[in-house]
Design a protein around this motif. Structure first.
Motif, PDB file in Angstrom:
ATOM      1  N   SER A  81      -8.107   2.754   4.586  1.00 41.36           N
ATOM      2  CA  SER A  81      -9.119   1.923   4.037  1.00 41.36           C
ATOM      3  C   SER A  81      -8.770   0.350   4.120  1.00 41.36           C
ATOM      4  CB  SER A  81      -9.265   2.352   2.609  1.00 41.36           C
ATOM      5  OG  SER A  81      -9.812   1.618   1.704  1.00 41.36           O
ATOM      6  N   VAL A  82      -7.438   0.197   4.050  1.00 40.10           N
ATOM      7  CA  VAL A  82      -6.967  -1.300   4.146  1.00 40.10           C
ATOM      8  C   VAL A  82      -7.120  -1.668   5.586  1.00 40.10           C
ATOM      9  CG1 VAL A  82      -4.982  -2.724   4.017  1.00 40.10           C
ATOM     10  CG2 VAL A  82      -5.046  -0.886   2.633  1.00 40.10           C
ATOM     11  N   LEU A  83      -7.161  -0.911   6.671  1.00 42.66           N
ATOM     12  CA  LEU A  83      -6.963  -1.497   7.656  1.00 42.66           C
ATOM     13  C   LEU A  83      -8.402  -1.553   8.258  1.00 42.66           C
ATOM     14  CD1 LEU A  83      -3.940   0.129   9.754  1.00 42.66           C
ATOM     15  CD2 LEU A  83      -4.116  -2.009   8.786  1.00 42.66           C
ATOM     16  N   ARG A  84      -9.411  -0.740   7.769  1.00 47.36           N
ATOM     17  CA  ARG A  84     -10.918  -1.003   8.227  1.00 47.36           C
ATOM     18  C   ARG A  84     -11.332  -2.619   8.113  1.00 47.36           C
ATOM     19  NH1 ARG A  84     -12.723   3.507  10.403  1.00 47.36           N
ATOM     20  NH2 ARG A  84     -12.237   5.536   9.475  1.00 47.36           N
ATOM     21  N   ALA A  85     -10.695  -2.889   7.035  1.00 51.76           N
ATOM     22  CA  ALA A  85     -11.077  -4.229   6.601  1.00 51.76           C
ATOM     23  C   ALA A  85     -10.684  -5.158   7.478  1.00 51.76           C
ATOM     24  CB  ALA A  85     -10.613  -4.434   5.251  1.00 51.76           C
ATOM     25  N   VAL A  86      -9.776  -4.852   8.490  1.00 52.49           N
ATOM     26  CA  VAL A  86      -9.137  -5.968   9.316  1.00 52.49           C
ATOM     27  C   VAL A  86     -10.034  -6.112  10.688  1.00 52.49           C
ATOM     28  CG1 VAL A  86      -7.027  -6.797  10.765  1.00 52.49           C
ATOM     29  CG2 VAL A  86      -6.787  -5.649   8.526  1.00 52.49           C
ATOM     30  N   VAL A 106       0.917  -1.363  -0.006  1.00 53.99           N
ATOM     31  CA  VAL A 106       0.035   0.190   0.035  1.00 53.99           C
ATOM     32  C   VAL A 106       0.743   1.039  -0.104  1.00 53.99           C
ATOM     33  CG1 VAL A 106      -0.199  -0.073   2.412  1.00 53.99           C
ATOM     34  CG2 VAL A 106      -1.853   1.185   1.230  1.00 53.99           C
ATOM     35  N   ASP A 107       0.201   2.218  -0.547  1.00 55.84           N
ATOM     36  CA  ASP A 107       1.235   3.531  -0.365  1.00 55.84           C
ATOM     37  C   ASP A 107       1.076   4.107   0.816  1.00 55.84           C
ATOM     38  OD1 ASP A 107       2.306   6.081  -0.646  1.00 55.84           O
ATOM     39  OD2 ASP A 107       0.914   6.700  -2.375  1.00 55.84           O
ATOM     40  N   THR A 108       2.120   3.657   1.723  1.00 52.46           N
ATOM     41  CA  THR A 108       2.140   4.280   3.149  1.00 52.46           C
ATOM     42  C   THR A 108       2.333   5.700   3.566  1.00 52.46           C
ATOM     43  OG1 THR A 108       4.312   3.300   3.111  1.00 52.46           O
ATOM     44  CG2 THR A 108       2.986   1.851   4.093  1.00 52.46           C
ATOM     45  N   GLY A 109       2.469   6.409   2.362  1.00 52.74           N
ATOM     46  CA  GLY A 109       2.453   7.749   2.466  1.00 52.74           C
ATOM     47  C   GLY A 109       1.062   8.543   2.542  1.00 52.74           C
ATOM     48  N   ARG A 110       0.055   7.590   2.229  1.00 52.67           N
ATOM     49  CA  ARG A 110      -1.392   8.091   2.054  1.00 52.67           C
ATOM     50  C   ARG A 110      -2.087   7.663   3.154  1.00 52.67           C
ATOM     51  NH1 ARG A 110      -3.050  10.606  -2.426  1.00 52.67           N
ATOM     52  NH2 ARG A 110      -5.059  10.053  -1.967  1.00 52.67           N
ATOM     53  N   VAL A 111      -2.567   8.603   4.232  1.00 56.00           N
ATOM     54  CA  VAL A 111      -3.254   8.081   5.223  1.00 56.00           C
ATOM     55  C   VAL A 111      -4.492   7.296   4.978  1.00 56.00           C
ATOM     56  CG1 VAL A 111      -4.396   8.828   7.464  1.00 56.00           C
ATOM     57  CG2 VAL A 111      -2.161   9.727   6.813  1.00 56.00           C
ATOM     58  N   ASP A 112      -5.199   8.124   3.911  1.00 55.30           N
ATOM     59  CA  ASP A 112      -6.646   7.469   3.722  1.00 55.30           C
ATOM     60  C   ASP A 112      -6.401   6.110   2.986  1.00 55.30           C
ATOM     61  OD1 ASP A 112      -5.069   8.244   1.372  1.00 55.30           O
ATOM     62  OD2 ASP A 112      -6.764   9.153   0.071  1.00 55.30           O
ATOM     63  N   GLN A 123       2.234   9.920   9.675  1.00 57.93           N
ATOM     64  CA  GLN A 123       1.074   9.075   9.053  1.00 57.93           C
ATOM     65  C   GLN A 123       0.562   7.951   9.875  1.00 57.93           C
ATOM     66  OE1 GLN A 123       3.891  10.159   7.659  1.00 57.93           O
ATOM     67  NE2 GLN A 123       4.092  10.084   5.537  1.00 57.93           N
ATOM     68  N   ALA A 124       1.339   7.260  10.674  1.00 58.65           N
ATOM     69  CA  ALA A 124       0.994   6.239  11.465  1.00 58.65           C
ATOM     70  C   ALA A 124       0.137   6.940  12.657  1.00 58.65           C
ATOM     71  CB  ALA A 124       2.332   5.524  12.222  1.00 58.65           C
ATOM     72  N   LEU A 125       0.610   7.920  12.986  1.00 55.37           N
ATOM     73  CA  LEU A 125      -0.236   8.620  14.458  1.00 55.37           C
ATOM     74  C   LEU A 125      -1.681   9.234  13.908  1.00 55.37           C
ATOM     75  CD1 LEU A 125       2.329  10.778  15.923  1.00 55.37           C
ATOM     76  CD2 LEU A 125       1.139   8.921  16.986  1.00 55.37           C
ATOM     77  N   ALA A 126      -1.756   9.503  12.611  1.00 59.67           N
ATOM     78  CA  ALA A 126      -3.108  10.025  11.827  1.00 59.67           C
ATOM     79  C   ALA A 126      -3.925   8.755  11.714  1.00 59.67           C
ATOM     80  CB  ALA A 126      -2.936  10.779  10.677  1.00 59.67           C
ATOM     81  N   VAL A 127      -3.213   7.455  11.220  1.00 59.15           N
ATOM     82  CA  VAL A 127      -3.949   6.421  10.889  1.00 59.15           C
ATOM     83  C   VAL A 127      -4.658   5.910  12.262  1.00 59.15           C
ATOM     84  CG1 VAL A 127      -3.872   3.941  10.348  1.00 59.15           C
ATOM     85  CG2 VAL A 127      -2.741   5.802   9.097  1.00 59.15           C
ATOM     86  N   ALA A 128      -3.724   5.643  13.388  1.00 57.15           N
ATOM     87  CA  ALA A 128      -4.388   5.312  14.726  1.00 57.15           C
ATOM     88  C   ALA A 128      -5.221   6.036  15.162  1.00 57.15           C
ATOM     89  CB  ALA A 128      -2.996   5.145  15.627  1.00 57.15           C
ATOM     90  N   ASP A 129      -5.140   7.428  14.873  1.00 56.93           N
ATOM     91  CA  ASP A 129      -6.237   8.573  15.768  1.00 56.93           C
ATOM     92  C   ASP A 129      -7.598   8.107  14.775  1.00 56.93           C
ATOM     93  OD1 ASP A 129      -7.012  10.677  17.229  1.00 56.93           O
ATOM     94  OD2 ASP A 129      -7.042  11.780  15.148  1.00 56.93           O
ATOM     95  N   GLN A 130      -7.556   8.130  13.564  1.00 53.76           N
ATOM     96  CA  GLN A 130      -8.794   7.794  12.582  1.00 53.76           C
ATOM     97  C   GLN A 130      -9.621   6.889  12.876  1.00 53.76           C
ATOM     98  OE1 GLN A 130      -9.055   8.649   8.524  1.00 53.76           O
ATOM     99  NE2 GLN A 130      -7.321  10.572   8.517  1.00 53.76           N
ATOM    100  N   LEU A 131      -8.757   5.524  13.273  1.00 52.67           N
ATOM    101  CA  LEU A 131      -9.219   4.219  13.648  1.00 52.67           C
ATOM    102  C   LEU A 131      -9.633   4.170  15.105  1.00 52.67           C
ATOM    103  CD1 LEU A 131      -6.935   2.145  11.435  1.00 52.67           C
ATOM    104  CD2 LEU A 131      -9.399   2.763  10.914  1.00 52.67           C
ATOM    105  N   GLY A 132      -9.330   5.238  15.904  1.00 54.38           N
ATOM    106  CA  GLY A 132      -9.771   4.969  17.227  1.00 54.38           C
ATOM    107  C   GLY A 132      -8.777   4.079  18.136  1.00 54.38           C
ATOM    108  N   LEU A 133      -7.233   3.961  17.661  1.00 53.26           N
ATOM    109  CA  LEU A 133      -6.345   2.911  18.251  1.00 53.26           C
ATOM    110  C   LEU A 133      -5.588   3.915  19.210  1.00 53.26           C
ATOM    111  CD1 LEU A 133      -5.926   0.744  15.217  1.00 53.26           C
ATOM    112  CD2 LEU A 133      -7.405   0.350  17.177  1.00 53.26           C
TER     113      LEU A 133
END
Length: 419
Positions: A78-83, A68-74, A99-109
């Motif tokens: 999207s990939v991790l919502r399927a887990v 996945v393009d790990t530089g793109r938070v969206d 980016q990792a912080l933004a991903v965790a924040d959006q997923l409530g982790l």
């Protein structure tokens, strides 16, 4: 209040943990730590070849790898919502830190304090914070190399000074400016730099003394220094990192003062949970920060710690991703051996062919081992910073000093071939 939210799953319930890129070496330790806790690991990467050495150990069967393009938070979200059983995101590598912080924040982790990480990653802001809060005796000046003038900077700066990218890494874009007349060439170099990640430069004091790095882990405002490495740099004016030896045995008073000093700095910026790699200089007037990285030290720092202390320091990232106190904070391991890593640099720019002489390492004291970074055929664009590192050599010894001599001797047997 910390940003970390505790894991809701039962303590023994298996979950999945995502790793958003990581450093070149140490993936095996992350897999082991997750497995010991009964959990599964997913590696999200935009370039699987970065982990060729680690995956050659058979890890392909021990974790899932998702391209996945790990530089793109969206895209990552999207990939991790399927887990369905995702419980945490491991953040280790600087280029993907925010980016990792933004991903965790959006997923409530669970995740660390984003503002604290942003401050520590900005070398200009960090130096100002250190000075304003009594942790350093000198401030810095941040400027735009595209608009600043030599005349203006000469009035503001004290010489000699260090000029560097506010968000740089790998020892790139770092200049020693001894006299005002050297500023012009630095500005020209910065204006043409294609990898000036922060877009601005910071001019910092030139502190005299040997450099070290401390690895720490924090939880709920408590910080523990896991250990200290020595750092060997190239002759000036470059600051090429060439070797590191672990552990450095500081006098008890200095060790206590260092722990208190680093703990105070991290608490002051709000970095109450997380791992840091703090580079510092011991001057005649005390400690001075070079930079604070909100991650484990790169290259083989983690490997050195794990071998020397007989622990899995990487497990701290698994615990932090799950919103739990890292188990390594409660360990008091004894030093089992010393470990030294030496960077094998290309002697000149060009195409890397091979490293000869490795067969002589088989019977060499200290069990020296080569960890490849570049592959034959790779173009090496520079030799004055870490872009020129072809491989890392690791050797051990009964003490840190003996490991250093074993590593230096082994490295002397190697011959780099370029074309």
């Amino acid at each position: 209040m910390p940003d970390i939210k505790p894991l809701d799953a039962d303590e023994g319930s298996p979950v999945t943990i995502a790793v958003l890129e990581t450093i070149n070496f140490g993936l095996e330790y992350l897999v082991d730590a997750a497995r010991e806790r009964g959990h599964e690991l997913i590696l999200l990467t935009g370039d699987r070849s970065r982990y060729t050495h680690e995956l050659s150990k058979g890890l392909v069967d021990s974790l899932r790898i998702v391209g996945v393009d790990t530089g793109r938070v969206d895209e990552v979200v999207s990939v991790l919502r399927a887990v369905p059983d995702l419980a945490g995101v491991v953040r280790m590598a600087d280029p993907w830190s925010l980016q990792a912080l933004a991903v965790a924040d959006q997923l409530g982790l669970p995740h660390e304090n984003t503002e604290a990480v942003s401050l520590l990653r900005d070398k200009g802001r960090l130096r100002r914070h250190l000075y304003d809060n009594g942790f350093s005796r000198a401030p810095s000046i941040v400027f735009d190399p595209q608009t600043a003038t030599v005349t203006e900077l000469t009035r503001q700066l004290a010489f000699p000074c260090i000029v560097k990218d506010v968000a740089g890494s790998l020892s790139q874009n770092v200049w020693l400016v001894r006299r005002p007349e050297e500023l012009a060439s630095v500005l020209v170099a910065a204006q043409h730099a294609k990898d000036l990640y922060g877009g601005a430069l910071t001019a910092e004091p030139y502190f005299l003394g040997p450099m070290y790095s401390a690895e720490t882990v924090s939880w709920a405002g408590e910080t523990k220094v896991i250990g200290v490495s020595s750092r060997g740099l190239s002759p000036e004016p470059y600051f090429r990192e060439e070797l590191a030896t672990f552990p450095v045995v500081l006098p008890e008073k200095a060790r206590s003062e260092l722990a208190e000093w680093i703990s105070g700095i991290l608490f002051s910026v709000g970095y109450h949970e997380g791992v840091t790699h703090t580079e510092f200089i011991i001057t005649t007037a005390g400690f001075e920060i070079v930079e604070i990285n909100t991650r484990m030290g790169g290259a083989l720092v983690g490997e050195s710690i794990n071998r020397s202390l007989g622990i899995n320091f990487h497990s701290a990232f698994i615990d932090l991703a799950l919103g739990r106190r890292p188990l390594v904070m409660d360990l008091e391991p004894e030093v089992r051996q010393g470990v030294t890593q030496i960077a094998i640099y290309a002697p000149r720019i060009g195409v890397f062919e091979r490293i000869g002489g490795a067969e002589q390492l088989l019977d060499h004291p200290g069990a020296p081992t080569l960890y490849p970074i570049h592959r034959p055929g790779d173009v090496i664009p520079a030799t004055t910073d870490q872009r020129g590192v072809l491989a890392m050599l690791l050797a051990d010894g009964e003490t840190a000093e003996l490991s250093l001599h074993n590593a230096l001797s082994a490295a002397g047997k190697l011959v780099v071939q370029m074309r």
